[in-house]
Design an enzyme around this catalytic site. Structure first.
Site, PDB file in Angstrom:
ATOM      1  N   THR A   1       6.714   0.838   8.943  1.00  0.00           N
ATOM      2  CA  THR A   1       7.623   1.972   8.734  1.00  0.00           C
ATOM      3  C   THR A   1       8.382   2.325  10.010  1.00  0.00           C
ATOM      4  O   THR A   1       9.494   2.850   9.946  1.00  0.00           O
ATOM      5  CB  THR A   1       6.883   3.209   8.204  1.00  0.00           C
ATOM      6  OG1 THR A   1       5.953   3.686   9.184  1.00  0.00           O
ATOM      7  CG2 THR A   1       6.138   2.882   6.921  1.00  0.00           C
TER       8      THR A   1
ATOM      9  N   TYR B   1      13.640  16.013  11.344  1.00  0.00           N
ATOM     10  CA  TYR B   1      12.371  15.292  11.363  1.00  0.00           C
ATOM     11  C   TYR B   1      12.317  14.297  12.513  1.00  0.00           C
ATOM     12  O   TYR B   1      11.261  14.063  13.100  1.00  0.00           O
ATOM     13  CB  TYR B   1      12.205  14.582  10.019  1.00  0.00           C
ATOM     14  CG  TYR B   1      11.135  13.520   9.982  1.00  0.00           C
ATOM     15  CD1 TYR B   1       9.800  13.838  10.179  1.00  0.00           C
ATOM     16  CD2 TYR B   1      11.473  12.190   9.752  1.00  0.00           C
ATOM     17  CE1 TYR B   1       8.820  12.858  10.146  1.00  0.00           C
ATOM     18  CE2 TYR B   1      10.506  11.210   9.714  1.00  0.00           C
ATOM     19  CZ  TYR B   1       9.186  11.548   9.910  1.00  0.00           C
ATOM     20  OH  TYR B   1       8.230  10.577   9.884  1.00  0.00           O
TER      21      TYR B   1
ATOM     22  N   LEU C   1      11.388   6.046   8.489  1.00  0.00           N
ATOM     23  CA  LEU C   1      11.217   6.482   7.105  1.00  0.00           C
ATOM     24  C   LEU C   1       9.950   5.848   6.540  1.00  0.00           C
ATOM     25  O   LEU C   1       9.945   4.679   6.174  1.00  0.00           O
ATOM     26  CB  LEU C   1      12.435   6.109   6.262  1.00  0.00           C
ATOM     27  CG  LEU C   1      13.707   6.867   6.589  1.00  0.00           C
ATOM     28  CD1 LEU C   1      14.764   6.637   5.521  1.00  0.00           C
ATOM     29  CD2 LEU C   1      13.439   8.360   6.717  1.00  0.00           C
ATOM     30  N   HIS C   2       8.895   6.635   6.482  1.00  0.00           N
ATOM     31  CA  HIS C   2       7.593   6.129   6.046  1.00  0.00           C
ATOM     32  C   HIS C   2       7.523   5.981   4.526  1.00  0.00           C
ATOM     33  O   HIS C   2       7.435   4.872   3.993  1.00  0.00           O
ATOM     34  CB  HIS C   2       6.480   7.072   6.527  1.00  0.00           C
ATOM     35  CG  HIS C   2       6.494   7.334   7.992  1.00  0.00           C
ATOM     36  ND1 HIS C   2       6.205   6.360   8.920  1.00  0.00           N
ATOM     37  CD2 HIS C   2       6.759   8.462   8.690  1.00  0.00           C
ATOM     38  CE1 HIS C   2       6.280   6.873  10.146  1.00  0.00           C
ATOM     39  NE2 HIS C   2       6.615   8.145  10.019  1.00  0.00           N
ATOM     40  N   ASP C   3       7.556   7.111   3.827  1.00  0.00           N
ATOM     41  CA  ASP C   3       7.335   7.111   2.379  1.00  0.00           C
ATOM     42  C   ASP C   3       8.373   6.304   1.594  1.00  0.00           C
ATOM     43  O   ASP C   3       8.027   5.654   0.596  1.00  0.00           O
ATOM     44  CB  ASP C   3       7.275   8.544   1.856  1.00  0.00           C
ATOM     45  CG  ASP C   3       6.145   9.347   2.475  1.00  0.00           C
ATOM     46  OD1 ASP C   3       5.259   8.722   3.107  1.00  0.00           O
ATOM     47  OD2 ASP C   3       6.138  10.572   2.345  1.00  0.00           O
TER      48      ASP C   3
END
Length: 272
Positions: free
Chosen positions: A156, A186, A201-203
């Site tokens: 990520t 963020y 951007l993880h999710d």
């Protein structure tokens, strides 16, 4: 519950649905981890859990009265075909569902998870936030026998929201502008803490995988969750080189086509 307590997270989910004009039912799940007190991340995500100073609409989508765990069990047990689950936070709700109704395992096609780290953690030197927040739930899920796909911080952190990518989002209109504002806020913490060029951007990696799995490369490896030690609590031990005799139990993403990822993200947001 996760980045902030449950009353905020459920309201935020409904605000996002309202912004996107999405008629998606929202269910509140467990308010805390299985055994540990709740760990939250307002320093990263703002006191609201999304971004301080960003205007979001008041939710018009109602909160469902059924508990999220019960909804998950009912949905899986009555599904006409196996269901893929996208897990974007601590794994508490799925772990409770597996304990309460083990038969749901037969109705799960795949569990796609954002969590853990092969190398460095982001909440402790060893652990990523989602797994650290509820390591016991993560352990239940990884020992369940379900088909698992994992996106760790190592992949990520390759999906950075650079200024050019933020500009492309802003050009989309109101939804893109809100997304860019959220990401700009963020990214402040990650830019200063990790020296990154933008917010990772993880999710969205989980969703991108479900839409276009060829954006990523993978290995089948063994993943074990440490739910016992003090220094390594919540650590995901990813046997990347196969040095353990333990059998592979997880497909772990290794690299991502970041440009293709952002092209997909921008195209999808442009539809809203």
């Amino acid at each position: 519950a996760g980045n902030v307590p449950l009353p905020l997270t459920q309201a935020n989910a409904r605000r996002i649905c309202t912004l996107a004009q999405a008629t998606v039912p929202v269910y509140a799940g467990c308010p805390r981890p299985l055994l540990r007190p709740l760990t939250t991340a307002e320093a990263v995500h703002g006191s609201s859990g999304l971004a301080d100073g960003v205007e979001l609409p008041e939710p018009t989508v109602a909160l469902q009265t059924q508990h999220g765990v019960d909804f998950l069990i009912e949905t899986l047990m009555t599904a006409p075909q196996p269901v893929t689950l996208a897990m974007l936070g601590p794994l508490t709700n799925l772990a409770v569902a597996l304990v309460k109704q083990p038969q749901i395992l037969e109705h799960i096609q795949e569990v796609v998870i954002m969590g853990g780290a092969i190398t460095y953690g982001n909440v402790t030197p060893a652990a990523e936030f989602n797994f650290y927040t509820d390591p016991h739930a993560a352990k239940v899920v990884f020992e369940s026998g379900a088909k698992l796909t994992l996106f760790t911080l190592d992949v990520t952190h390759q999906t950075l929201t650079t200024p050019a990518r933020l500009a492309a989002l802003r050009a989309l209109g109101p939804v893109g502008q809100t997304a860019a504002a959220l990401l700009d806020f963020y990214g402040t913490c990650d830019r200063s803490r990790f020296g990154l060029d933008g917010a990772p951007l993880h999710d969205p990696c989980v969703v991108a995988y479900l839409l276009d799995p060829d954006l990523f490369t993978y290995r089948q490896v063994n993943v074990t969750i440490d739910a016992e030690s003090h220094l390594n609590l919540g650590r995901s031990l990813v046997d990347w080189w196969g040095v353990s005799p333990a059998p592979a139990n997880t497909q772990v993403a290794g690299t991502v086509n970041a440009d293709g990822f952002y092209t997909l993200l921008t195209q999808r947001l442009s539809r809203l």
